[in-house]
Design a protein around this motif. Sequence first.
Motif: not given
Length: 111
Positions: A1-25
């Motif tokens: 896996m390339t560095n870009f793919t790893i960053f892409l997966v991490l960005i996706t996970i952080v986006c989902f967590l951010l959506i959940i935190v914002i929706m709870v508020q």
Amino acid sequence: MTNFTIFLVLITIVCFLLIIVIMVQNPKGGGLSSTLGGSTQMGGVQKTTDFLDKSTWTLASILIILILLSSLSFPGMMGGSDSKIIDEKEALAPAKPTTTTPAKPMETPKK
């Protein structure tokens, strides 16, 4: 896996967590505390709001940092003309002729 793919997966996970935190508020201040009912036993309304606020800012900061780091690891951006898209287009496109032929002058209709 390339560095870009790893960053892409991490960005996706952080986006989902951010959506959940914002929706709870709740924009009116109720948020998570009004849905749990017994929130005074879990630390109170103020602590829940502070945690959600801090987690939102933390996740947003992490997202920005990950996006900046992923742009640095994007293949082909920093290394000149190593673009595969340009190379494929040049290989498929026929070479343009260097000489041009003049257009044939239009004839005037005879009456």
